[in-house]
Design a protein around this motif. Structure first.
Motif: not given
Ligand SMILES: [Mg+2]
Ligand SMILES: Nc1ncnc2c1ncn2[C@@H]1O[C@H](COP(=O)(O)OP(=O)(O)OP(=O)(O)O)[C@@H](O)[C@H]1O
Length: 323
Positions: A202, A206, A270, A279
Motif C-alpha cells: 500500500n 500510494n 483519490k 490502505g
Molecule cells: Mg492506498
C-alpha cells in the motif's frame, strides 16, 4: 515564527506588555514554530514574571511539543479505530453472508450450458461486481483485525525485496526510479510476513500514485531504506530496539490539513472509484498489532516519507543468537 502568525504574535506581545496582561502568566499557550528549513512544528509557550530591583522581568519558555502532540494523536487514533472497528466488524459480518450467496448462485448459473450470450454477459457482471465487493469486505475485515496474524521470525529486507518485485512492472511503466538500501546484518523480527507485505504494498502504491500525479511520466524517484537496532530517543519503549523501514517519495506530499487524517478509515483524496481510503488505516492496525509504529512526514524538498518501526524483542535476539 511562520510569517502568517508574525503580526498576530507581535500584536499579542505588545498588548501583553501594554496591559500588563497577567492572565497569560503561569499558563501555557500552544503555538506554531518554524524551523530553519521552513517546516512547521508545534510549540508550547509559558511565561513567568518576576521583579528584580523594581523592574518587571518576563521569562518565556518555549518547548518543542511535537512528540507530545504525536502521542495524543496516537491515543485518539487508537480510540477511533477501536470504535470504527467494532462497527465495521458487525456490518461486514452481516454483508459477507448474503454476498457469498450471490456469488455462489451466479457462479452456478454461469456453469449452465444453454445460456444466451446476453445472459452470460449479465451474469458475469453480477459475479465480477460481487467479487469487487468481497475484496472491499476483505479489506474491512483485516481492518477490524479479524484475521489472527501468523507471526514468525522474518527478515524485513527480504520482504521488501519481494514486495518490490511485485511492483517492478508498474514502476518500469511509470518510469519510477527505485533506490533500495537495505541495512546489512538486519535483526530478524517476529512478524506476519503477509501482513507486512500488505502494508508495504500500500505504501508503494500510494507513493507511486502521488509521484505520477506530480511528475507525470518523468523524474519519479522512490527511496527505500532499512535500519537495524534503532533505539528510541523519546523515552518510550526504553530498552527496546527497533527495525525501521523508510519509504520516501518525491510526489505531491501530504496536504498540511490532512496530515492527521490519512490514517483514518475511508479517508482518501483519490477520485471516486479509485481508492477506498482503507490502505493506511489497515496498515495502522497491522503495525499496532505488531507493537510498532507507522508515521508520515512531509519532506523538506517535497514528497512524503513513511516510517515504520517494528520492535526487535529481546527473546528473539537470544533465540537467534543461540540458534
Ligand atoms: Mg492506498
Ligand atoms: N505517499 C503519499 N503522498 C501523498 N499523500 C499520500 C501518500 N500516501 C497516502 N497519502 C494520502 O493518504 C490518503 C489515504 O491513503 P490510503 O492508502 O489509506 O487510501 P487510498 O490510497 O486513498 O485508497 P486505498 O489504499 O484504499 O486504495 C491518500 O488518499 C492520500 O491523500
Amino acid at each position: 515564527m511562520p510569517d502568517k502568525y508574525r503580526t498576530v504574535f507581535q500584536t499579542g506581545a505588545d498588548n501583553f506588555l501594554a496591559n500588563n496582561a497577567s492572565q497569560f502568566i503561569g499558563k501555557s499557550i500552544e503555538f506554531v514554530g518554524q524551523k530553519k528549513s521552513g517546516s512547521k512544528f508545534p510549540i508550547d509557550i509559558s511565561i513567568s514574571e518576576c521583579k528584580i530591583e523594581g523592574q518587571k522581568i518576563y521569562t518565556a519558555i518555549l518547548v518543542d511539543i511535537t512528540e507530545r502532540k504525536h502521542l495524543q494523536q496516537q491515543l485518539l487514533q487508537s480510540e477511533k479505530m477501536a470504535a470504527v472497528g467494532q462497527l465495521v466488524a458487525g456490518v461486514t459480518h452481516e454483508v459477507n453472508n448474503p454476498l457469498a450467496v450471490v456469488m455462489g448462485y451466479s457462479e452456478m448459473l454461469l456453469m449452465e450450458e444453454d445460456l444466451n450470450d446476453d445472459m452470460r454477459k449479465y451474469l458475469q457482471v453480477i459475479y465480477d461486481e460481487a467479487q469487487k465487493s468481497k475484496d472491499v469486505i476483505q479489506d474491512l475485515l483485516s481492518f477490524a483485525r479479524m484475521h489472527e496474524p501468523d507471526k514468525q521470525l522474518v527478515n524485513v529486507n527480504d520482504i521488501i525485496k519481494k514486495t518490490l518485485t511485485l511492483k517492478e512492472y508498474d514502476f518500469k511503466k511509470h518510469d519510477v526510479e527505485v533506490k533500495y538500501t537495505p541495512a546489512p546484518d538486519i535483526s530478524t523480527i517476529l512478524a506476519d510476513p503477509n501482513q507486512i507485505q500488505q502494508v508495504l504494498l500500500n505504501l508503494l502504491i500510494n507513493a507511486e500514485y502521488s509521484m505520477v500525479s506530480r511528475n507525470g511520466k518523468r523524474g519519479s524517484r522512490l527511496l527505500i531504506d532499512t535500519k537495524s537496532n534503532v533505539r528510541r530517543s523519546d523515552g518510550r519503549d526504553a530498552g527496546t530496539s527497533f527495525v525501521e523501514i523508510y519509504v520516501s517519495d518525491n510526489g505531491k506530499g501530504i496536504d498540511e490539513e490532512f496530515v492527521n487524517k490519512i490514517f483514518d478509515p475511508f479517508f482518501t483524496t483519490k477520485p471516486e472509484g479509485e481508492g477506498t481510503g482503507l490502505g493506511l488505516s489497515v496498515s495502522y492496525g497491522i503495525i499496532e498489532d505488531h507493537k510498532g509504529e507507522i508515521r508520515a512526514f512531509n519532506n523538506d524538498e517535497g514528497g512524503a516519507t513513511f516510517r515504520i518501526s517494528l520492535p526487535i524483542t529481546q527473546n528473539i535476539e537470544v533465540e537467534s543468537a543461540s540458534a
